[in-house]
Design an enzyme around this catalytic site. Structure first.
Site, PDB file in Angstrom:
ATOM      1  N   LYS A   1      77.789  80.194   7.018  1.00  0.00           N
ATOM      2  CA  LYS A   1      78.420  80.953   5.928  1.00  0.00           C
ATOM      3  C   LYS A   1      79.226  80.020   5.009  1.00  0.00           C
ATOM      4  CE  LYS A   1      80.623  83.669   8.832  1.00  0.00           C
ATOM      5  NZ  LYS A   1      80.161  83.062  10.107  1.00  0.00           N
TER       6      LYS A   1
ATOM      7  N   ARG B   1      84.717  92.097   8.746  1.00  0.00           N
ATOM      8  CA  ARG B   1      84.175  91.794  10.067  1.00  0.00           C
ATOM      9  C   ARG B   1      84.251  92.983  11.016  1.00  0.00           C
ATOM     10  NH1 ARG B   1      84.684  85.636  12.021  1.00  0.00           N
ATOM     11  NH2 ARG B   1      84.830  85.090   9.869  1.00  0.00           N
TER      12      ARG B   1
ATOM     13  N   ARG C   1      79.999  70.563  15.067  1.00  0.00           N
ATOM     14  CA  ARG C   1      80.608  70.634  13.730  1.00  0.00           C
ATOM     15  C   ARG C   1      81.825  69.714  13.614  1.00  0.00           C
ATOM     16  NH1 ARG C   1      82.291  76.258  11.223  1.00  0.00           N
ATOM     17  NH2 ARG C   1      83.388  76.470  13.203  1.00  0.00           N
TER      18      ARG C   1
ATOM     19  N   ARG D   1      87.380  71.588  14.897  1.00  0.00           N
ATOM     20  CA  ARG D   1      88.239  72.768  14.882  1.00  0.00           C
ATOM     21  C   ARG D   1      88.644  73.171  16.292  1.00  0.00           C
ATOM     22  NH1 ARG D   1      85.721  77.234  10.857  1.00  0.00           N
ATOM     23  NH2 ARG D   1      86.113  78.576  12.652  1.00  0.00           N
TER      24      ARG D   1
HETATM   25  P1  AP5 Z   1      85.788  81.668  10.397  1.00  0.00           P
HETATM   26  O1  AP5 Z   1      86.330  80.405   9.945  1.00  0.00           O
HETATM   27  O2  AP5 Z   1      85.233  82.624   9.421  1.00  0.00           O
HETATM   28  O3  AP5 Z   1      84.752  81.366  11.564  1.00  0.00           O
HETATM   29  P2  AP5 Z   1      83.291  81.937  11.893  1.00  0.00           P
HETATM   30  O4  AP5 Z   1      82.875  83.226  11.330  1.00  0.00           O
HETATM   31  O5  AP5 Z   1      83.280  81.836  13.359  1.00  0.00           O
HETATM   32  O6  AP5 Z   1      82.377  81.023  11.122  1.00  0.00           O
HETATM   33  P3  AP5 Z   1      82.425  79.502  11.112  1.00  0.00           P
HETATM   34  O7  AP5 Z   1      83.377  79.026  10.049  1.00  0.00           O
HETATM   35  O8  AP5 Z   1      82.691  78.979  12.498  1.00  0.00           O
HETATM   36  O9  AP5 Z   1      80.921  79.121  10.779  1.00  0.00           O
HETATM   37  P4  AP5 Z   1      80.076  79.257   9.459  1.00  0.00           P
HETATM   38  O10 AP5 Z   1      79.166  80.407   9.556  1.00  0.00           O
HETATM   39  O11 AP5 Z   1      80.961  79.161   8.250  1.00  0.00           O
HETATM   40  O12 AP5 Z   1      79.184  77.954   9.608  1.00  0.00           O
HETATM   41  P5  AP5 Z   1      79.341  76.511   8.935  1.00  0.00           P
HETATM   42  O13 AP5 Z   1      78.836  76.544   7.534  1.00  0.00           O
HETATM   43  O14 AP5 Z   1      80.687  75.938   9.184  1.00  0.00           O
HETATM   44  O15 AP5 Z   1      86.909  82.499  11.209  1.00  0.00           O
HETATM   45  C1  AP5 Z   1      87.719  81.844  12.176  1.00  0.00           C
HETATM   46  C2  AP5 Z   1      88.605  82.858  12.852  1.00  0.00           C
HETATM   47  O16 AP5 Z   1      89.457  83.501  11.880  1.00  0.00           O
HETATM   48  C3  AP5 Z   1      87.890  84.023  13.542  1.00  0.00           C
HETATM   49  O17 AP5 Z   1      87.459  83.674  14.844  1.00  0.00           O
HETATM   50  C4  AP5 Z   1      89.002  85.096  13.549  1.00  0.00           C
HETATM   51  O18 AP5 Z   1      89.957  84.817  14.539  1.00  0.00           O
HETATM   52  C5  AP5 Z   1      89.651  84.887  12.200  1.00  0.00           C
HETATM   53  N1  AP5 Z   1      89.044  85.713  11.143  1.00  0.00           N
HETATM   54  C6  AP5 Z   1      88.347  85.263  10.048  1.00  0.00           C
HETATM   55  N2  AP5 Z   1      87.946  86.316   9.292  1.00  0.00           N
HETATM   56  C7  AP5 Z   1      88.389  87.430   9.924  1.00  0.00           C
HETATM   57  C8  AP5 Z   1      88.260  88.825   9.651  1.00  0.00           C
HETATM   58  N3  AP5 Z   1      87.582  89.274   8.567  1.00  0.00           N
HETATM   59  N4  AP5 Z   1      88.821  89.707  10.518  1.00  0.00           N
HETATM   60  C9  AP5 Z   1      89.520  89.279  11.582  1.00  0.00           C
HETATM   61  N5  AP5 Z   1      89.654  87.973  11.911  1.00  0.00           N
HETATM   62  C10 AP5 Z   1      89.098  87.055  11.089  1.00  0.00           C
HETATM   63  O19 AP5 Z   1      78.244  75.698   9.795  1.00  0.00           O
HETATM   64  C11 AP5 Z   1      78.436  75.462  11.185  1.00  0.00           C
HETATM   65  C12 AP5 Z   1      77.827  74.088  11.566  1.00  0.00           C
HETATM   66  O20 AP5 Z   1      76.404  74.135  11.385  1.00  0.00           O
HETATM   67  C13 AP5 Z   1      78.317  72.925  10.681  1.00  0.00           C
HETATM   68  O21 AP5 Z   1      78.425  71.803  11.492  1.00  0.00           O
HETATM   69  C14 AP5 Z   1      77.208  72.750   9.648  1.00  0.00           C
HETATM   70  O22 AP5 Z   1      77.114  71.423   9.173  1.00  0.00           O
HETATM   71  C15 AP5 Z   1      75.967  73.144  10.442  1.00  0.00           C
HETATM   72  N6  AP5 Z   1      74.937  73.774   9.627  1.00  0.00           N
HETATM   73  C16 AP5 Z   1      75.115  74.670   8.611  1.00  0.00           C
HETATM   74  N7  AP5 Z   1      73.922  75.056   8.113  1.00  0.00           N
HETATM   75  C17 AP5 Z   1      72.976  74.415   8.855  1.00  0.00           C
HETATM   76  C18 AP5 Z   1      71.543  74.424   8.828  1.00  0.00           C
HETATM   77  N8  AP5 Z   1      70.862  75.173   7.932  1.00  0.00           N
HETATM   78  N9  AP5 Z   1      70.887  73.684   9.742  1.00  0.00           N
HETATM   79  C19 AP5 Z   1      71.583  72.926  10.639  1.00  0.00           C
HETATM   80  N10 AP5 Z   1      72.933  72.858  10.703  1.00  0.00           N
HETATM   81  C20 AP5 Z   1      73.627  73.603   9.821  1.00  0.00           C
END
Ligand code: AP5
Length: 219
Positions: free
Chosen positions: A16, A91, A130, A163
């Site tokens: 995302k 969410r 990551r 993280r």
């Molecule tokens: P948040 O930071 O939103 O975490 P998440 O949803 O768990 O998502 P991530 O940021 O971990 O992953 P992402 O989907 O953004 O992937 P990314 O691009 O980094 O939320 C953190 C916390 O905040 C939650 O747990 C909660 O406590 C709280 N929170 C947030 N919003 C909330 C809400 N609405 N309500 C309540 N609580 C809330 O990519 C991941 C990895 O994969 C990277 O290393 C990247 O380089 C790699 N990658 C990306 N795309 C590809 C691809 N196509 N192929 C291979 N690798 C890839």
């Protein structure tokens, strides 16, 4: 003018943040990550950040009342008048209802909910590898998206960090919370004709093209 009000949904690590940054640049609307807003609040030591910290480090969702207020204020800032890409919000079903009500009050309506699909085993691989830039927030992966200079950000040279919530135990918890609390939003937006599902497997540029096509067909 019709605003481009888009959601980016999907499990933790679906991409995302990676895609939100690209899509925001391509469409000319701000990318707003609820996780980044919360992490900044934690870093600032604000009361809201203090309340959110424990939930986040355990891999639980912060309470709806905390995130709804934070995101509602952010999405009404001047740069989001022409639209936004909300990453990680809503969410839960109550958050989705609150967002619909906030948009309604502004005379706006969601354009589409873009859901990035990714199986659980791929989620674990992506999150455990990551690395994030603490200065500009750019994300890397030790294998799939490595920086040019190991452990340093390509954009500003800062030392990359892992993280706190990317530990194996917390990743498992976050995935379980996603299935229980956030996956119901797939049906929620499907019933409202707003859901666009996109395969998250493949190079980031290919996933970006899929998302761009889904957003363009909804505008
Ligand atoms: P948040 O930071 O939103 O975490 P998440 O949803 O768990 O998502 P991530 O940021 O971990 O992953 P992402 O989907 O953004 O992937 P990314 O691009 O980094 O939320 C953190 C916390 O905040 C939650 O747990 C909660 O406590 C709280 N929170 C947030 N919003 C909330 C809400 N609405 N309500 C309540 N609580 C809330 O990519 C991941 C990895 O994969 C990277 O290393 C990247 O380089 C790699 N990658 C990306 N795309 C590809 C691809 N196509 N192929 C291979 N690798 C890839």
């Amino acid at each position: 003018m019709t605003e481009l009000d888009l959601l980016l949904m999907g499990p933790p690590g679906a991409g995302k943040g990676t895609q939100g940054r690209l899509l925001g640049e391509a469409l000319g609307v701000p990318w707003v990550s609820s996780g980044d807003l919360l992490r900044h609040a934690v870093e600032d030591g604000s009361a809201l950040g203090e309340e959110a910290r424990g939930f986040m480090s355990r891999g639980d969702l912060v309470p709806d009342r905390v995130i709804v207020g934070l995101m509602s204020r952010r999405l009404q800032e001047p740069d989001a008048r022409g639209g936004f890409i909300a990453d990680g919000y809503p969410r839960t079903v109550p958050q989705a209802d609150a967002l619909a009500a906030a948009l309604d009050a502004l005379g706006r309506r969601l354009t589409a909910a873009l859901a990035i699909l990714l199986p659980d085993d791929e989620v674990v691989d992506r999150l455990s590898g990551r690395r994030t830039c603490p200065r500009c927030g750019r994300v890397y992966h030790v294998e799939h998206e490595p920086p040019v200079r190991a452990e340093h950000c390509d954009a500003d040279g800062a030392c990359l960090i892992q993280r706190e919530d990317d530990s194996a135990e917390t990743i498992r918890r976050r995935v379980a919370v996603y299935h229980k609390d956030s996956e119901p939003l797939i049906a929620y937006y499907g019933e409202r004709g707003l859901l666009r599902e996109v395969d998250g497997i493949g190079p980031p540029e290919v996933v970006a093209e899929r998302l761009h096509a889904a957003a363009a067909s909804s505008a």
